[in-house]
Scaffold this motif. Structure first.
Motif, PDB file in Angstrom:
ATOM      1  N   ASP A 132      -5.878  -8.983 -16.617  1.00  0.00           N
ATOM      2  CA  ASP A 132      -4.796  -8.228 -17.227  1.00  0.00           C
ATOM      3  C   ASP A 132      -3.943  -9.835 -17.165  1.00  0.00           C
ATOM      4  O   ASP A 132      -2.487  -9.465 -18.208  1.00  0.00           O
ATOM      5  CB  ASP A 132      -3.453  -7.522 -15.514  1.00  0.00           C
ATOM      6  CG  ASP A 132      -5.044  -6.757 -15.091  1.00  0.00           C
ATOM      7  OD1 ASP A 132      -4.748  -5.737 -16.390  1.00  0.00           O
ATOM      8  OD2 ASP A 132      -5.117  -6.688 -14.087  1.00  0.00           O
ATOM      9  N   MET A 168      -1.102   3.593  -3.359  1.00  0.00           N
ATOM     10  CA  MET A 168      -1.646   2.194  -3.341  1.00  0.00           C
ATOM     11  C   MET A 168      -1.420   1.543  -4.819  1.00  0.00           C
ATOM     12  O   MET A 168      -1.957   2.016  -6.024  1.00  0.00           O
ATOM     13  CB  MET A 168      -3.220   1.882  -2.866  1.00  0.00           C
ATOM     14  CG  MET A 168      -3.759   0.402  -2.612  1.00  0.00           C
ATOM     15  SD  MET A 168      -4.743   0.328  -2.011  1.00  0.00           S
ATOM     16  CE  MET A 168      -5.504  -1.385  -2.109  1.00  0.00           C
ATOM     17  N   THR A 169      -1.035   0.172  -5.083  1.00  0.00           N
ATOM     18  CA  THR A 169      -0.903  -0.459  -5.861  1.00  0.00           C
ATOM     19  C   THR A 169      -2.047  -1.554  -6.596  1.00  0.00           C
ATOM     20  O   THR A 169      -2.883  -1.661  -5.945  1.00  0.00           O
ATOM     21  CB  THR A 169       0.322  -1.951  -5.917  1.00  0.00           C
ATOM     22  OG1 THR A 169       1.140  -0.971  -4.798  1.00  0.00           O
ATOM     23  CG2 THR A 169       0.502  -2.499  -7.226  1.00  0.00           C
ATOM     24  N   ASP A 170      -1.962  -0.896  -7.896  1.00  0.00           N
ATOM     25  CA  ASP A 170      -3.733  -1.588  -8.621  1.00  0.00           C
ATOM     26  C   ASP A 170      -3.949  -3.492  -9.191  1.00  0.00           C
ATOM     27  O   ASP A 170      -2.764  -3.804  -8.751  1.00  0.00           O
ATOM     28  CB  ASP A 170      -3.709  -0.660 -10.059  1.00  0.00           C
ATOM     29  CG  ASP A 170      -4.394   0.450 -10.235  1.00  0.00           C
ATOM     30  OD1 ASP A 170      -4.408   1.167  -8.829  1.00  0.00           O
ATOM     31  OD2 ASP A 170      -3.680   1.429 -10.880  1.00  0.00           O
ATOM     32  N   GLU A 171      -4.405  -3.747  -7.669  1.00  0.00           N
ATOM     33  CA  GLU A 171      -4.823  -5.031  -8.441  1.00  0.00           C
ATOM     34  C   GLU A 171      -4.330  -5.478  -9.644  1.00  0.00           C
ATOM     35  O   GLU A 171      -4.880  -4.723 -10.721  1.00  0.00           O
ATOM     36  CB  GLU A 171      -6.518  -5.191  -7.765  1.00  0.00           C
ATOM     37  CG  GLU A 171      -6.128  -5.431  -5.817  1.00  0.00           C
ATOM     38  CD  GLU A 171      -7.388  -6.236  -5.764  1.00  0.00           C
ATOM     39  OE1 GLU A 171      -7.460  -7.031  -4.634  1.00  0.00           O
ATOM     40  OE2 GLU A 171      -8.455  -6.415  -6.549  1.00  0.00           O
ATOM     41  N   ILE A 172      -3.036  -6.516 -10.041  1.00  0.00           N
ATOM     42  CA  ILE A 172      -3.747  -6.819 -11.250  1.00  0.00           C
ATOM     43  C   ILE A 172      -4.470  -8.056 -11.275  1.00  0.00           C
ATOM     44  O   ILE A 172      -4.726  -9.436 -10.340  1.00  0.00           O
ATOM     45  CB  ILE A 172      -2.175  -7.907 -11.016  1.00  0.00           C
ATOM     46  CG1 ILE A 172      -1.070  -6.623 -10.774  1.00  0.00           C
ATOM     47  CG2 ILE A 172      -2.067  -8.510 -11.897  1.00  0.00           C
ATOM     48  CD1 ILE A 172       0.181  -7.008 -11.052  1.00  0.00           C
ATOM     49  N   LYS A 173      -6.134  -8.064 -12.195  1.00  0.00           N
ATOM     50  CA  LYS A 173      -6.195  -8.762 -12.001  1.00  0.00           C
ATOM     51  C   LYS A 173      -5.905 -10.760 -13.363  1.00  0.00           C
ATOM     52  O   LYS A 173      -5.856 -10.590 -14.634  1.00  0.00           O
ATOM     53  CB  LYS A 173      -8.001  -8.413 -12.878  1.00  0.00           C
ATOM     54  CG  LYS A 173      -8.370  -6.952 -12.556  1.00  0.00           C
ATOM     55  CD  LYS A 173      -9.323  -6.597 -13.163  1.00  0.00           C
ATOM     56  CE  LYS A 173      -8.463  -5.803 -13.840  1.00  0.00           C
ATOM     57  NZ  LYS A 173     -10.482  -5.076 -15.093  1.00  0.00           N
ATOM     58  N   THR A 222      -5.622 -10.508  -7.768  1.00  0.00           N
ATOM     59  CA  THR A 222      -7.543 -11.061  -7.227  1.00  0.00           C
ATOM     60  C   THR A 222      -7.547 -12.064  -8.722  1.00  0.00           C
ATOM     61  O   THR A 222      -7.349 -11.969  -9.290  1.00  0.00           O
ATOM     62  CB  THR A 222      -7.947  -9.950  -7.328  1.00  0.00           C
ATOM     63  OG1 THR A 222      -9.607 -10.728  -6.731  1.00  0.00           O
ATOM     64  CG2 THR A 222      -7.989  -8.952  -8.408  1.00  0.00           C
ATOM     65  N   HIS A 239       2.767  -9.885 -16.366  1.00  0.00           N
ATOM     66  CA  HIS A 239       2.038  -8.701 -15.823  1.00  0.00           C
ATOM     67  C   HIS A 239       2.983  -6.944 -16.315  1.00  0.00           C
ATOM     68  O   HIS A 239       2.459  -5.699 -17.154  1.00  0.00           O
ATOM     69  CB  HIS A 239       1.134  -7.790 -15.035  1.00  0.00           C
ATOM     70  CG  HIS A 239       0.397  -6.418 -14.461  1.00  0.00           C
ATOM     71  ND1 HIS A 239       0.651  -5.786 -13.825  1.00  0.00           N
ATOM     72  CD2 HIS A 239      -0.749  -6.722 -14.893  1.00  0.00           C
ATOM     73  CE1 HIS A 239      -0.258  -4.775 -14.006  1.00  0.00           C
ATOM     74  NE2 HIS A 239      -1.039  -5.208 -14.566  1.00  0.00           N
ATOM     75  N   ASP A 266      -1.703  -8.097  -4.187  1.00  0.00           N
ATOM     76  CA  ASP A 266      -1.961  -6.702  -5.498  1.00  0.00           C
ATOM     77  C   ASP A 266      -2.129  -8.008  -6.157  1.00  0.00           C
ATOM     78  O   ASP A 266      -2.912  -7.595  -8.120  1.00  0.00           O
ATOM     79  CB  ASP A 266      -0.700  -6.623  -5.901  1.00  0.00           C
ATOM     80  CG  ASP A 266      -0.065  -7.606  -5.818  1.00  0.00           C
ATOM     81  OD1 ASP A 266      -0.128  -8.688  -5.303  1.00  0.00           O
ATOM     82  OD2 ASP A 266       1.256  -7.506  -6.266  1.00  0.00           O
ATOM     83  N   ARG A 270       3.542 -11.368 -11.230  1.00  0.00           N
ATOM     84  CA  ARG A 270       4.184  -9.483 -12.096  1.00  0.00           C
ATOM     85  C   ARG A 270       4.692  -9.727 -12.717  1.00  0.00           C
ATOM     86  O   ARG A 270       4.592  -8.218 -13.866  1.00  0.00           O
ATOM     87  CB  ARG A 270       4.235  -9.290 -10.327  1.00  0.00           C
ATOM     88  CG  ARG A 270       3.407  -9.534  -9.047  1.00  0.00           C
ATOM     89  CD  ARG A 270       4.027  -9.263  -7.950  1.00  0.00           C
ATOM     90  NE  ARG A 270       3.410  -9.686  -7.030  1.00  0.00           N
ATOM     91  CZ  ARG A 270       3.813  -9.940  -5.297  1.00  0.00           C
ATOM     92  NH1 ARG A 270       4.652 -11.186  -5.437  1.00  0.00           N
ATOM     93  NH2 ARG A 270       2.469  -9.918  -4.508  1.00  0.00           N
TER      94      ARG A 270
END
Length: 246
Positions: free
Chosen positions: A52, A1-6, A31, A127, A29, A124
């Motif tokens: 992030d 699962m792809t980590d969430e981008i904060k 939040t 990031h 992905d 994205r």
């Protein structure tokens, strides 16, 4: 699962903050971990939530987005890290400030009325650190900003600039032929994937070249490299040819 981008959203207008957060939180992905109404609050929330990416408005009270971006970039350099990346939100009315934001360390910029799909793609992208945000719009806006600076002088709150050749001839002369090629194509809006396809190399190889270009020029982001390409006259608006003086 792809980590969430904060993501932290900084804008002095509550309705805009809420709208941006709704768009981001709709993506699996992404939040929104915090919202700030000025740059000073954004800096405090960065320390608390460690985002992030920061979506940063330029015009805000107490501390504007330019000062906040510069402080974020300085803190990143001091800590030897690359996050959070700053994505500046702007309007064409703010174009005089865009180059200042980029020079302060912003990883890219978007118009506030941009399409939601482009917004999430931009978050994205910054990031990952591997492509310019909306290359066509970025190039057009940069060209407008460079023309504006030529007409009225340097950007707001910036000292008078040295001639382009004096500032960049030395660093540019350190680039290899391949790195010069990479710089030109970055300035023309190609992503890492585009560059890999065009140059018949892997994306990993492209990333290595891009990192080398940024290091030799003393820059922190691809969009800063695009500004340098225009400032140094290597790439000129509306001209297909490149212009190297070294």
């Amino acid at each position: 699962m792809t980590d969430e981008i904060k993501v932290l959203v900084a804008d002095d207008q509550g309705v805009i903050r809420m709208g941006l957060a709704m768009i981001l939180d709709h993506e699996p992905d992404l939040t929104t971990i915090a919202q700030a109404e000025n740059g000073e609050e954004a800096l405090r929330l960065i320390e608390r939530y460690d985002p992030d990416v920061v979506l940063m408005d330029i015009r805000m009270p107490v501390m504007d987005g330019l000062v906040a971006t510069e402080r974020i970039t300085s803190a990143n350099k001091a800590a030897g890290r690359s996050r959070p990346a700053v994505l500046v939100l702007t309007t064409f009315d703010d174009e005089a400030y865009v180059l200042s934001a980029v020079r302060a360390g912003a990883s890219g910029f978007l118009l506030k009325d941009t399409d939601p799909d482009l917004l999430v793609s931009a978050v994205r992208a910054v990031h990952r650190g591997d492509s310019l945000v909306d290359p066509a719009s970025t190039r057009v806006l940069l060209e407008r900003c460079m023309e504006l600076e030529r007409q009225v002088g340097t950007g707001p709150s910036e000292p008078a600039a040295l001639p382009a050749d004096a500032r960049w001839a030395g660093p540019l002369s350190q680039l290899s032929d391949r790195e010069r090629e990479i710089l030109v194509w970055m300035a023309r809006g190609l992503s890492n994937r585009d560059l890999a396809t065009k140059l018949f190399v892997s994306e990993t190889t492209v990333k290595t070249h891009v990192s080398s270009v940024l290091s030799k020029l003393g820059l922190s982001s691809r969009v800063q490299a695009v500004v340098v390409a225009y400032e140094a006259g290597v790439v000129r608006p509306g001209e297909p040819n490149t212009h190297w003086t070294t």
